[in-house]
Design a protein around this motif. Structure first.
Motif, PDB file in Angstrom:
ATOM      1  N   LEU B 189      13.273   0.387  36.474  1.00 37.60           N
ATOM      2  CA  LEU B 189      14.285  -0.729  36.023  1.00 37.60           C
ATOM      3  C   LEU B 189      13.418  -1.615  35.762  1.00 37.60           C
ATOM      4  CD1 LEU B 189      17.303  -1.357  35.205  1.00 37.60           C
ATOM      5  CD2 LEU B 189      17.336  -2.168  37.833  1.00 37.60           C
ATOM      6  N   LYS B 190      12.783  -2.115  36.803  1.00 40.39           N
ATOM      7  CA  LYS B 190      11.904  -3.266  36.538  1.00 40.39           C
ATOM      8  C   LYS B 190      10.919  -3.291  35.271  1.00 40.39           C
ATOM      9  CE  LYS B 190      11.113  -5.342  40.511  1.00 40.39           C
ATOM     10  NZ  LYS B 190      10.235  -5.323  41.747  1.00 40.39           N
ATOM     11  N   ALA B 191      10.290  -2.127  35.167  1.00 35.20           N
ATOM     12  CA  ALA B 191       9.618  -1.913  33.862  1.00 35.20           C
ATOM     13  C   ALA B 191       9.981  -1.676  32.715  1.00 35.20           C
ATOM     14  CB  ALA B 191       8.746  -0.539  34.160  1.00 35.20           C
ATOM     15  N   MET B 192      11.198  -1.162  32.841  1.00 33.81           N
ATOM     16  CA  MET B 192      12.079  -0.884  31.445  1.00 33.81           C
ATOM     17  C   MET B 192      13.084  -1.920  31.068  1.00 33.81           C
ATOM     18  SD  MET B 192      12.485   3.198  32.029  1.00 33.81           S
ATOM     19  CE  MET B 192      13.451   3.725  30.861  1.00 33.81           C
ATOM     20  N   LYS B 193      13.736  -2.786  32.087  1.00 34.31           N
ATOM     21  CA  LYS B 193      14.505  -3.912  31.960  1.00 34.31           C
ATOM     22  C   LYS B 193      14.408  -4.905  32.795  1.00 34.31           C
ATOM     23  CE  LYS B 193      19.626  -4.248  30.919  1.00 34.31           C
ATOM     24  NZ  LYS B 193      19.679  -4.889  29.511  1.00 34.31           N
ATOM     25  N   PRO B 194      13.351  -5.590  32.633  1.00 33.76           N
ATOM     26  CA  PRO B 194      12.795  -6.608  33.423  1.00 33.76           C
ATOM     27  C   PRO B 194      13.807  -7.722  34.037  1.00 33.76           C
ATOM     28  CG  PRO B 194      11.412  -6.481  31.744  1.00 33.76           C
ATOM     29  CD  PRO B 194      12.427  -5.711  31.330  1.00 33.76           C
ATOM     30  N   ASP B 195      14.561  -8.058  32.955  1.00 33.80           N
ATOM     31  CA  ASP B 195      15.564  -9.197  33.300  1.00 33.80           C
ATOM     32  C   ASP B 195      16.735  -8.796  34.120  1.00 33.80           C
ATOM     33  OD1 ASP B 195      16.247  -7.437  31.238  1.00 33.80           O
ATOM     34  OD2 ASP B 195      17.588  -8.682  30.437  1.00 33.80           O
TER      35      ASP B 195
END
Lengths: 301, 429, 337
Positions: B189-195
């Protein structure tokens, strides 16, 4: 942590404590009178939950009125107390009262193991869920958070009623007075003609019924599945030990303490949640080995 | 006591069955599964599936004329009993083929033993990605996916169906699966949608009977999405308590193991919940439901158990199909002879087989590539429980950690455009 | 009378031969020996009249200590693991003991339970350190620097555990017959007399407590190495209960009983799991009930009675039962208000 979160944690703690208290109550009552730490208590709790959930599902499917969920709990508890608790006391425990307490405890441990498998043979392994009672009472909104009336109001009320009822029964009713007398001094009680065997039997049946009632009351809030008994027994054990063995009001206070400790842990440090009951138990026992309200035992000279 | 020892000694002297190459009189397969304990919600349906499959094979005259018999090992009996029974079957009864096991803990204990005893062990249901990433095995194969594609699929489905969310909370069981699956999911999740902000991480004890406090806390936190990889009674309890208290109205729930609870939860599970099945498993699989083989199994299972098959039953089916496929591949390679154990093991490598989902392939690291099915709950008139709509089947190839790489590192290196790179098929209902 | 010793001697001779007859039994026997050594610790405490419902704590501490060692840069060397594990168990036995020796009877049992449950929760909760509920994988250690294959390692472990069990059984008997051992057992029979003698019962009990914790530690390391995995299960209350169960099964207070009980328990459990997978708990529970109700002296009690009946010397079976029951009697008196 602001004030409204603080209140939420308190509500959660009380709701949880009410349930734990119901189970611990039977355990402490049996210990107070029979001086037996009943490990099979956890099984009686589980069976109470199973009976209520499975019978409830069957009768509501057959179209009976939902309010019957409440009398069903009482009936299931009483039935289990007599049908299971009775024979356990009469056939097993009665034979070992004069035996060392390790053996007494191990007998209830053996009963626990047997009942675990009995449950699986009867109810299988799939979880049961029957929440008619909980749905009937609906929700209440507090500080923007929905609680079920069942958990927030009904369970604590039941716990309080049972606590006061049991106190009055022990102080006022004849049978209760007999129980108190045997608890105080068994030999003296027998000397004045009290039938201790009958008192023990009665107490164990009531204690077993309370365990089953705890399970019955818990069943609408949780999935009933193999293993719930083993978890409950250690927790109620911690409550009883913290309170002091045989202490009824003490169990209420200890249950609150553990319930609140647990819910505050979830709000502040979720990782400590499992640890809290045992930490409370240990710190109390280290300072007061007889528990918060227990009387210190006289030393043998 | 002495009699028991003698009995043990007598049992030990019984001759071992199958000698390689000679066609045995019967073929015994050892199956480790949960017959007791909370995880028996998976173990028992899988056992039922195994019985149905073996009955069918034996009714058709057995495997090349050899009847199959099954011996079960109860994982619920605890590590010591399970391992003792496993070894008794392998060393005393001459069992050479095992399907084991459900829990990652059991698989971690069994895999090195199977390797040392040189018996073919099919990991038929456990999900830990670590097993083949941390060790090389010759005798141990997995006939389904692992935690990495299962969690990546869940994340992809969430990103495709609910692209605009900014907060998420997790409620997982406190054991390896709950922790590892969250590690993979949150890293990806952090890699693909960091916000996205993680507002709450709860790991209630395994088998916790009550989630009231967590639910109050979640209602106060108001996350957009709540993820739970819990299963069995834990998931049922959590969903019912959350639904009862209105938490599910305001928040999107993502339940990657939800398929196994659909029927049990009945009407308690509301519409609009995102559901996964640890693979492409569903009793109304959009690509397979019209196959006679599929229909026959689902019907027999329903008749026999009163419930529709859930993913462990499908995983068991896959294990059998893998074994049967390897067996015929080995026979072919051996010129029609009954295969020895080593020939069978050899055949497992690179094997292609099909259960009741899409076709699967076993990679060189013994890990199978399995597609992942997700869907959203909807109530219909056909069933008294929620079924899936807007189903997506993600191809497993692109979601499985490449051979030789470590999962967490690999998912951490993904980029936001990965969402559109994975091959996906969409079905309305 | 000689016959009384012939059968035990035969048993001691037969056990080392069993792995030749049934290779798979080797692991079951190692587990039984590991548990037997741990139960020996519980049995020792029973001689002082104290029942601990939390000795799985020391079992688990030693197991985890050896698992951490095996995982560390130092690597797994069996003898180092064994020494370190036992030391860790003994040390924690000293620390916990300092608190719990102040209590007797049910309170002693409960405090032990509380300590073990706390350790269990820690093992469960601190996933990144302890591996949580799935525990830690213990790689097969080297033996004096030599790495062995599984079969050889298990053979070594079996004979080593067997010799260790004999040795520790002998040490336990020596301890109980030593001056300090007699004082230790006086905690059960007459604690006040100790005080009149100017001896601290607490310190005496502490010595025995540390000894018993160390024994549990040895058992824990053995189980961890043979299982190849340690889990929080090692510290759970059911395991502590199992130890007391085995001690009573074998014959409470009896050194030989610890091992006989552990062997019987493991075999029943293994066969129950194999042939009655659905109801193995019921089988064990029923087994326990029958022993407690009809043979309170445990298996050693049955054996003694049998021998006495056969050779008609010594007291009646009833005496023997009463005698073995006396092993835990003080615990009962301790709880009376």
């Amino acid at each position: 942590m602001n004030f409204s979160l603080f209140l939420l944690a308190v509500f959660d703690g009380i709701a949880y404590a009410a349930l734990v208290f119901m189970v611990a109550l039977g355990l402490t009552l049996i210990f107070g009178v029979l001086r037996i730490l009943n490990v099979a208590h956890g099984s009686l709790y589980a069976i109470g939950a199973y009976v209520t959930a499975s019978v409830g599902a069957a009768i509501f499917a057959a179209g009976f009125a939902p309010f019957l969920a409440f009398p069903l709990m009482l009936i299931a508890a009483a039935l289990i107390g007599v049908v299971l608790g009775g024979p356990i006391e009469y056939l097993l425990l009665r034979r070992i009262y004069h035996r060392p307490e390790v053996l007494q405890l191990l007998v209830t441990f053996a009963v626990f193991m047997i009942l675990e498998d009995v449950q699986r043979q009867i109810w299988g392994t799939q979880p049961y869920f029957e929440a008619t009672a909980l749905q009937l009472l609906g929700n209440v909104q507090v500080l923007g958070v929905y609680y079920t009336v069942y958990q927030l109001i009904f369970l604590p009320l039941v716990a309080l009623t049972v606590l006061i009822g049991l106190r009055l029964f022990l102080r006022r009713a004849l049978a209760g007075k007999l129980i108190m007398a045997v608890t105080e001094d068994r030999e003296a009680a027998q000397a004045i003609g009290i039938n201790a065997d009958r008192v023990f039997f009665l107490t164990f049946v009531v204690g077993a019924a309370l365990a089953a009632l705890g399970g019955a009351l818990a069943s609408p809030t949780t999935s009933v599945l193999p293993g719930i008994g083993a978890d409950m027994i250690v927790l109620s054990f911690a409550v009883v030990a913290t309170a002091g063995l045989g202490q009824i009001e003490g169990a209420a206070v200890a249950a609150l303490l553990i319930g609140l400790g647990r819910s505050f842990a979830v709000y502040l440090m979720p990782e400590l949640q499992v640890l809290v009951p045992y930490l409370i138990m240990l710190s109390v026992l280290l300072i007061r080995p007889e528990g918060l309200f227990g009387r210190p035992g006289a030393r043998k000279i | 006591m002495r009699r028991q020892l003698l009995m043990a000694a007598a049992l030990a002297l019984l001759p071992a069955t199958a000698i390689a190459q000679d066609k045995p009189d019967s073929l015994n397969i050892g199956i480790a599964t949960f017959l007791t304990g909370p995880a028996s919600v998976f173990g028992v349906p899988a056992r039922d599936a195994a019985e149905i499959i073996v009955e069918r094979i034996n009714d058709e005259g057995g495997l090349d004329g050899v009847p199959i018999s099954l011996t079960y090992i109860d994982e619920g009996a605890g590590g010591e009993s399970m391992m003792a029974e496993y070894r008794r079957l392998a060393e005393d009864q001459g069992v050479e083929i095992f399907f084991a096991a459900v829990s990652s803990g059991s698989c971690g204990a069994i895999a090195p033993v199977a390797e040392d005893l040189e018996v073919l062990n099919i990991l038929w249901d456990c999900g830990t990605q670590r097993i083949f990433e941390e060790n090389d095995y010759k005798y141990v194969y997995r006939t389904q996916a692992n935690a990495t594609p299962e969690m990546l699929g869940a994340l992809l489905y969430l990103l495709k169906t609910t692209p605009d969310f900014s907060t998420i909370a997790v409620v997982n069981q406190d054991y390896a699966w709950g922790r590892d699956s969250w590690d993979i999911f949150s890293t990806a999740l952090k890699a693909m949608k960091p916000d996205v902000e993680v507002v709450g991480e709860f790991f209630p004890a395994f088998g916790a009977p009550d989630f009231s406090t967590e639910i109050s806390r979640l209602q106060a936190l108001r996350p957009d999405v709540i993820l739970s990889t819990s299963w069995g009674g834990d998931l049922d309890t959590f969903v019912r308590q959350a639904a009862q208290r209105g938490l599910m109205n305001s928040t999107t729930f993502l339940l990657p193991l939800g398929e196994s609870s659909l029927e049990r939860l009945g009407s308690a599970l509301p519409q609009g919940v995102l559901i996964g099945a640890r693979g492409d498993h569903y009793f109304m699989h959009p690509e397979r439901r019209d196959d006679p083989e599929f229909q026959e199994f689902v019907e027999t299972f329903h008749e026999r158990t009163g419930a529709y098959p859930i993913y462990p039953a499908f995983h068991m089916y896959q294990a059998f199909e893998a074994f049967l496929a390897a067996h015929s591949k080995a026979i072919e390679a051996g010129g029609g002879e009954w295969p020895s154990k080593d020939q069978l093991v050899e055949a497992m490598e690179g094997l292609t087989f099909q259960g009741l989902g899409r076709e699967l392939t076993i990679r060189e690291d013994n890990q199978a590539i399995e597609a992942q099915l997700f869907g959203t709950t909807v109530m219909t008139d056909e069933h008294p429980f929620a079924v899936l709509e807007n189903m997506m089947i993600f191809d497993g190839e692109d979601m499985t950690t490449p051979v030789g790489e470590e999962s967490i590192e690999w998912v951490g290196s993904l980029t936001p455009d990965y969402v559109d790179q994975v091959d996906v098929a969409t079905y309305d209902r | 009378m000689l016959a009384r010793y012939v059968i035990p001697a035969l048993l001691i001779l037969i056990v080392p031969l069993l792995p030749f007859l049934a290779p798979w039994l080797k692991v079951v026997l190692i587990i039984a020996l590991a548990k037997g050594i741990a139960v020996l610790g519980v049995t020792t405490l029973l001689r002082a009249g104290q029942v601990s419902f939390g000795h799985a704590l020391f079992f688990a501490i030693a197991a985890y200590a050896s698992a951490f060692l095996a995982r560390s840069a130092v690597g797994g060397e069996f003898f180092v693991m064994l020494l370190l594990g036992t030391f860790a168990a003994g040390l924690s036995g000293l620390l916990v003991g300092l608190f719990v020796v102040r209590y007797r009877g049910i309170f002693f049992g409960m405090l032990n339970l509380a300590f073990s449950m706390i350790f269990w929760s820690i093992l469960e909760k601190f996933y990144y350190l302890t591996g949580g509920a799935d525990g830690i994988h213990v790689r097969r250690p080297t033996v004096l620097g030599i790495s062995l294959a599984r079969a050889e390692f298990e053979t070594f472990l079996f004979y080593f555990a067997f010799l260790l069990a004999l040795l520790l059984g002998w040490v336990a008997l020596r301890f109980l017959n030593s001056p300090i051992g007699h004082l230790f057992q006086t905690v059960k029979t007459n604690e006040t007399r100790l005080q009149y003698l100017g001896i601290s019962p607490r310190r005496t009990l502490l010595v025995g407590y540390v000894f018993s914790a160390g024994l549990c530690g040895v058992g824990g390391v053995l189980l961890a190495t043979v299982q190849g995995i340690v889990t929080p299960d090692y510290a759970w209350w059911i395991r502590s209960g199992e130890m007391v169960f085995i001690a009573v099964l074998g014959g409470a207070g009896s050194v030989a009983g610890a091992f006989v009980g552990a062997l019987a328990y493991e075999l029943v459990r293994t066969y129950a799991a194999a042939f009655a997978a659905d109801i193995w708990q019921m089988v064990l529970g029923a087994f326990l009930l029958v022993i407690i109700l009809f043979a309170p002296g445990g298996m050693i009690g049955i054996y003694d009675t049998l021998m006495r009946r056969l050779f008609r010397n010594g007291g009646s079976a009833r005496d023997r039962d009463a005698e073995s029951e006396a092993a835990y009697r003080p615990a009962v008196e301790g709880k009376k208000p």
